[in-house]
Design a protein around this motif. Structure first.
Motif, short mmCIF file in Angstrom:
data_model
loop_
_atom_site.label_atom_id
_atom_site.label_comp_id
_atom_site.label_asym_id
_atom_site.label_seq_id
_atom_site.Cartn_x
_atom_site.Cartn_y
_atom_site.Cartn_z
N CYS A 1 0.84 -1.19 0.00
CA CYS A 1 0.00 0.00 0.00
C CYS A 1 0.88 1.24 0.00
O CYS A 1 1.92 1.28 0.66
CB CYS A 1 -0.92 0.00 1.22
N ASP A 2 0.44 2.26 -0.75
CA ASP A 2 1.22 3.50 -0.84
C ASP A 2 0.63 4.61 0.02
O ASP A 2 1.06 5.76 -0.06
CB ASP A 2 1.34 3.97 -2.29
N ILE B 1 -1.54 -1.54 7.40
CA ILE B 1 -1.23 -2.56 6.41
C ILE B 1 -0.01 -2.15 5.57
O ILE B 1 0.75 -2.99 5.10
CB ILE B 1 -2.45 -2.84 5.50
N TRP B 2 0.18 -0.84 5.39
CA TRP B 2 1.29 -0.33 4.59
C TRP B 2 2.66 -0.67 5.18
O TRP B 2 3.68 -0.62 4.50
CB TRP B 2 1.16 1.18 4.42
N GLU C 1 -9.09 -5.92 -3.97
CA GLU C 1 -8.56 -4.88 -3.11
C GLU C 1 -7.21 -5.26 -2.55
O GLU C 1 -6.62 -6.25 -2.94
CB GLU C 1 -9.55 -4.56 -1.98
N GLY C 2 -6.70 -4.45 -1.60
CA GLY C 2 -5.42 -4.71 -1.00
C GLY C 2 -5.43 -4.36 0.47
O GLY C 2 -6.46 -4.54 1.11
N GLY C 3 -4.37 -3.75 0.96
CA GLY C 3 -3.44 -2.86 0.31
C GLY C 3 -4.09 -1.99 -0.75
O GLY C 3 -5.23 -1.63 -0.70
N GLU C 4 -3.30 -1.66 -1.72
CA GLU C 4 -3.78 -0.95 -2.91
C GLU C 4 -3.68 -1.91 -4.08
O GLU C 4 -2.57 -2.26 -4.52
CB GLU C 4 -2.96 0.31 -3.15
N PHE C 5 -4.83 -2.33 -4.59
CA PHE C 5 -4.84 -3.34 -5.64
C PHE C 5 -4.03 -2.92 -6.86
O PHE C 5 -3.34 -3.75 -7.49
CB PHE C 5 -6.27 -3.66 -6.06
N LEU D 1 -13.89 -2.94 -7.75
CA LEU D 1 -12.51 -2.53 -7.53
C LEU D 1 -12.48 -1.52 -6.40
O LEU D 1 -13.28 -0.58 -6.37
CB LEU D 1 -11.93 -1.92 -8.80
N LEU D 2 -11.55 -1.69 -5.46
CA LEU D 2 -11.37 -0.75 -4.36
C LEU D 2 -10.01 -0.09 -4.50
O LEU D 2 -9.01 -0.77 -4.76
CB LEU D 2 -11.48 -1.46 -3.01
N SER D 3 -9.97 1.24 -4.32
CA SER D 3 -8.71 1.96 -4.52
C SER D 3 -8.63 3.19 -3.63
O SER D 3 -9.65 3.79 -3.27
CB SER D 3 -8.58 2.37 -5.99
#
Length: 392
Positions: A37-38, A46-47, A78-82, A104-106
């Protein structure tokens, strides 16, 4: 965002899974494809996870071949950042051709890449995070991403249905919630409201539901992290909103929230749950799962209880095992321990719909004893009517 057909389809899967006749089917499957994740969120760490893990494109395709996944199973990426997944575009392309019922999740921190990907391989829905105005965003998320979120909304709102996801937490307040609602109304997009929870996968630190809303909006936020080749130090400071006490939770909910479905009741009922007066079985764990980047399949998004790992057993083997059924049955009737959107919004809809058409008595025979507030006999309709009148 969800219509009658979505709920009817989910009800069929729930009944099928609860009956234990034949193989189980999933209504929703959330695929946490990476924990990279950014962002630098204070309410989610999580990052900071290392080493970074990914579910490969091949493993995701293998999962999608499961008998538990049907064409109307809603998939979440999703993620993190997918979008940081090294095979993100290949995965989205495959879903657009083979299973278009995917969301999609962002966080939108790379807006140009996200806009291009969504236009090329549009999901059924796009969920994006927005937790307040520019100052609140920087304070809570550690990066200046507010304008990027607005850029994405304006670029894609005519391309795909969009929901902004607002999380009420110790790091923002009801004014931030109102601001996001006004943005959504202005831009003509949906809004989903959630409440900060202790979720194992996100390595949360603050004790959810005990750490007050807006109680940490005055903290300095000084994260050190590397962005490219440069070390970045961010300092933010916001005045604390002393009026926003948890004791006044209901009356502080902005009226504009009523214009977005399934948010107002979620919030006022959260206050009842937080006080210990709301009791409700957890039914979403029967037909909805998530898979983590390391392959773990947790019972739910909140508890650190695993029912399997897709690198050890297939998804079908995991969800149809007698041990899984035993675990799900236990927690379905004995856990009232979270207020996570993924689970509780469905439980609210399920109980209120059955209650509306069949009455509270029959609904309790279906799902067990439950109560919306301290008065166990009160129905959802009665409770909401009284609540709206009191805080109108």
């Amino acid at each position: 965002m969800y219509g009658v057909k979505d709920y009817v389809s989910r009800a069929k899967k729930f009944v099928n899974n609860k009956s234990n006749i034949g193989p189980r089917k999933l209504a929703t499957l959330m695929i946490y494809a990476t924990d990279l994740c950014d962002s630098r969120c204070k309410h989610c760490l999580i990052w900071a996870k290392r080493p970074v893990k990914y579910l490969s494109f091949e493993k995701i395709k293998e999962i999608m071949k499961s008998k538990a996944v049907s064409k109307d199973t809603a998939i979440g990426l999703e993620g993190g950042e997918f979008m940081l997944h090294p095979e993100a575009l290949e995965i989205m392309e495959w879903f657009s051709k083979n299973h278009p019922n995917f969301d999609l999740l962002s966080n939108c921190l790379k807006p140009d890449s996200l806009i291009e990907a969504v236009k090329k391989f549009p999901p059924k829905r796009l969920y994006i995070s927005l937790d307040g105005d520019k100052d609140a965003y920087l304070h809570m998320r550690g990066k200046d991403g507010y304008d990027k979120v607005i850029q994405v909304i304006q670029a894609l709102k005519e391309v795909v249905p969009i929901s902004t996801m607002f999380t009420l937490s110790p790091y923002n307040n009801f004014n931030d919630m109102r601001h996001v609602a006004e943005v959504c109304k202005r831009e003509g997009v949906d809004m989903r409201v959630g409440v900060y929870n202790d979720m194992s996968f996100f390595d949360t630190e603050d004790k959810a539901h005990e750490t007050g809303i807006a109680s940490k909006t005055a903290e300095k936020h000084v994260p050190n992290y590397v962005d490219g080749d440069n070390e970045v130090i961010v300092e933010t400071h916001r005045e604390i909103s002393t009026e926003l006490k948890d004791d006044n939770f209901k009356e502080k909910i902005p009226a504009i929230i009523k214009e977005f479905k399934e948010n107002y009741d979620f919030l006022v009922l959260y206050d009842e749950w937080r006080k210990g007066d709301l009791q409700m079985s957890c039914n979403s764990i029967i037909d909805s799962l998530c898979i983590l980047p390391n392959g773990d399949v947790p019972l739910c998004q909140n508890l650190d209880v695993k029912i399997g790992n897709i690198f050890n057993n297939s998804l079908d083997e995991i969800i149809n095992s007698e041990e899984t059924k035993k675990t799900q049955k236990h927690y379905q009737h004995n856990c009232n321990g979270c207020w996570v959107n993924f689970h509780r919004k469905y439980d609210i809809v399920l109980h209120r719909m059955f209650e509306k058409y069949f009455g509270k008595g029959i609904t309790e025979k279906m799902f067990g004893r439950y109560q919306w507030e301290a008065d166990r006999k009160k129905t959802y309709a009665q409770y909401m009517k009284e609540t709206e009148a009191e805080f109108a």
